[in-house]
Design an enzyme around this catalytic site. Structure first.
Site, mmCIF file in Angstrom:
data_model
loop_
_atom_site.group_PDB
_atom_site.id
_atom_site.type_symbol
_atom_site.label_atom_id
_atom_site.label_comp_id
_atom_site.label_asym_id
_atom_site.label_seq_id
_atom_site.Cartn_x
_atom_site.Cartn_y
_atom_site.Cartn_z
ATOM 1 N N CYS A 93 0.821 -1.217 0.000
ATOM 2 C CA CYS A 93 0.000 0.000 0.000
ATOM 3 C C CYS A 93 0.857 1.270 0.000
ATOM 4 O O CYS A 93 1.489 1.594 -0.990
ATOM 5 C CB CYS A 93 -0.956 -0.062 1.183
ATOM 6 N N HIS A 190 -3.481 -6.026 2.133
ATOM 7 C CA HIS A 190 -3.228 -6.124 3.562
ATOM 8 C C HIS A 190 -3.812 -7.456 4.018
ATOM 9 O O HIS A 190 -4.322 -8.226 3.235
ATOM 10 C CB HIS A 190 -3.970 -5.014 4.328
#
Lengths: 236, 435
Positions: A93, A190
């Site tokens: 990310c 994630h």
């Protein structure tokens, strides 16, 4: 065998259990009899990347990314050298975004990135939250959980990590996800990413030791990981 | 009183009685119906209310703190309306208020003691216009629902700034430092030596740096997660002066001292001492004196699932709710690692009330669990939990399904069993053991 792993800004760049990726690499290295030690780098510390074979850089909140942007830029040259030398790394990310050329933030600001990866990230209005399922040539199916508004665009030279099946991935067009560049993997997943995609951890460890490891399928970590992965894939 | 409100309240009350007759447990449904009939019903009920409205919010400790305050006020002979943690969103609060209102659609109690979810607080606090607002702490909890933790603090700050309300906040939480109303805030915190607390490994901080000055937040004493006597080198951020301080604590006996006054409690765990201190601060702000609280506290029983024990087929069953990393780390260092239990069952669900995403398990310090107990992983996300435990180097077995025999399996009479569920898993446990 010995490996050294550097975890960048662990206190700031860690959302949705990203630090679990480092824990998984440590546990999986044991399955291969590899001795692994992790160092934590944070704002203002001394950093010498030449001693590391593995790198982890997780996701952060917008304010966190602002906080580290200048410090990170200070290490641009040695990060770029380490990548050329072939350091194996996972970027999640925010960490993935920061290695591109620029990062658009939700408040309209633009952060200058390291320009190591052939990507840039533009600010997006649509917050992409939810389970992400993708298909990768290299790794088969990968699962994770995404939560970002940024839209990451790969240059023509960039090779995506995988094709999106469910969820978004790199951007609103929901076509592809992440990047694989030299020995680096950038991703929006994630969850954390490696515990449920242990084949990617094996690849990173192989790249870090410089030879292909013969997959250890006998360890309880491997079996438990595959079992959790199958239950998640079944539910998607 | 406007006749249409009376009609709405009557309708909802009759509806609630009927659904109960048909065997439904309606906790938020009456609120939903009331809201559908009149979207301003909450505002109207609050507006005509003459007593004191007390709101309790924050990530951890809401339920116990609310119960401490409500039980204390009841024991002092006051009338009040309070709500349960399952109904701390707008509709649940509305349901509790409708239930507490008279047939003339008026709230006639001395106090409304209302627990409110922290994201909901930012959204509706100005409509509730409380007399007192107590905020216990903010930490990572279900980020998929709440967004970023520091932006939540900013939102709450913006929502309360112009309210004429007495703010009571945990002075040990740097995330709450900027909260202000038109009145000076009352701060509470710990002031004993934190070295007497067990350490739980690599505790993560939800606020490692002062966002404005980029300086690291340091601690003279750090008590729990990011809570402590904090400062930065340039003093850009320092803990405010405390009005109420817990200055002595004996973890073994549960004896503590607030503003030099000794207190006794059955509650254990550092988080509970924060809850006691929070309720003490609020109660003193209401004008009660400390000796009244002193005589009330020893008899206080926690809410269901907050470290309560019961007997089941000769075994002693303890249930300790853990729904986020701070809570889980507390349960690890004070309960699991106390080695009092022959069997430990952790149950993780991923229903909406729990948060659909279970990545928070990796923010819990399971690597500090002492590897001696029989460990079981259960709940809807049992396999994710077992994987997390394996990554931490712990062996565990899957609890394939949740029933009485699986809870008791592999134990002998007189064994102690510890169950560590998250929110909806706790409700499942109560169903199984018939509570």
């Amino acid at each position: 065998m010995k490996l050294k792993l550097i975890y960048l800004y662990p206190e700031i760049m860690n959302t949705y259990g990203d630090r679990g990726n480092v824990m998984l690499l440590e546990a999986r290295a044991k399955d291969y009899g590899i001795e692994i030690s992790t160092d934590y780098y944070t704002l203002g510390d001394q950093l010498d990347l030449t001693q590391y074979q593995l790198l982890f850089f997780g996701g952060g909140q917008d304010k966190g990314q602002n906080l580290i942007a200048r410090d990170l830029m200070y290490h641009k040259a040695q990060l770029s050298d380490a990548v050329k030398r072939g350091i194996a790394g996972l970027l999640v990310c925010g960490g993935y975004q920061m290695l591109g050329s620029e990062v658009g933030l939700a408040d309209g600001g633009v952060l200058e990135g390291l320009s190591i990866l052939p990507v840039k990230t533009l600010v997006g209005k649509n917050r992409k939250i939810g389970n992400l399922l993708v298909q990768s040539e290299q790794f088969g199916s990968l699962v994770g959980f995404e939560n970002h508004s940024g839209n990451t665009i790969l240059d023509q030279s960039g090779k995506a990590l995988a094709q999106t099946i469910k969820g978004y991935g790199n951007n609103d067009s929901a076509i592809d996800e992440g990047i694989i560049y030299r020995n680096l993997i950038g991703t929006y997943m994630h969850g954390p990413f490696l515990p449920k995609n242990i084949q990617v951890a094996d690849w990173l460890l192989s790249r870090a030791v410089g030879k292909d490891l013969l997959t250890n399928t006998q360890s309880s970590l491997y079996k438990v990981s595959i079992s959790a992965r199958e239950s998640v894939l079944g539910a998607l | 009183m406007n006749p249409s409100i009376i009609l709405t309240v009557w309708f909802v009350k009759i509806f609630t009685v009927l659904t109960k007759l048909f065997g439904y447990q309606a906790s938020t449904l009456p609120g939903l119906i009331g809201f559908r009939l009149d979207s301003q019903l909450l505002d109207k009920l609050i507006k005509s209310y003459q007593g004191k409205l007390i709101l309790i919010s924050g990530t951890n400790g809401k339920t116990t703190t609310t119960k401490l305050i409500a039980d204390f006020l009841s024991s002092s002979g006051k009338t009040l309306v309070t709500n349960s943690s399952g109904s701390n969103l707008e509709r649940g609060i509305l349901a509790s208020l409708i239930k507490g209102s008279s047939w003339r659609a008026k709230l006639e109690q001395d106090y409304l003691v209302i627990e409110i979810d922290e994201a909901e607080l930012a959204r509706i606090v100005s409509r509730l216009d409380p007399n007192y607002l107590l905020v216990t702490n903010l930490s990572r909890d279900q980020l998929d629902r709440y967004g970023e933790i520091d932006s939540l603090a900013t939102k709450i700050g913006g929502a309360i700034r112009s309210l004429d309300c007495q703010l009571i906040i945990n002075g040990d939480d740097p995330l709450l430092a900027s909260l202000k109303t038109t009145k000076p805030a009352i701060y509470y915190g710990f002031s004993f030596d934190s070295q007497q607390l067990p350490t739980s490994g690599s505790e993560l901080s939800d606020i490692p740096y002062d966002i404005k000055t980029k300086q690291k937040i340091k601690y003279h004493n750090r008590y729990l997660g990011h809570l402590g006597d904090y400062y930065t080198d340039s003093h850009s951020l320092t803990r405010p002066k405390l009005d109420y301080h817990l200055d002595k604590l004996d973890l073994e006996t549960g004896k503590l001292q607030i503003n030099h006054q000794p207190l006794d409690t059955k509650l254990s765990g550092v988080y509970n001492y924060y809850n006691i201190l929070a309720s003490y601060s609020l109660i003193c702000s209401l004008g009660y004196n400390d000796s009244q609280f002193q005589s009330f506290l020893p008899s206080f029983e926690p809410a269901p699932g907050r470290s309560q024990s019961l007997r089941l087929d000769g075994r002693e069953l303890t249930i300790a709710l853990a729904k986020n990393p701070v809570g889980m780390n507390q349960v690890i260092s004070y309960v699991i690692n106390s080695k009092q239990y022959q069997k430990v069952i952790i149950l993780i669900n991923d229903q909406i009330a729990d948060g659909r995403d279970v990545s928070w398990l990796y923010d819990c310090d399971f690597q500090t669990v002492l590897p001696t107990t029989k460990l079981f992983a259960g709940g809807l996300r049992a396999k994710d939990l077992r994987l997390r435990l394996t990554v931490a180097g712990l062996e565990s077995s899957l609890l394939e399904k949740l029933d009485k025999s699986s809870l008791l399996a592999k134990t002998d009479p007189d064994d102690r069993i510890l169950i560590v569920p998250n929110y909806t898993a706790m409700q499942d446990v109560f169903e199984v053991i018939g509570q």
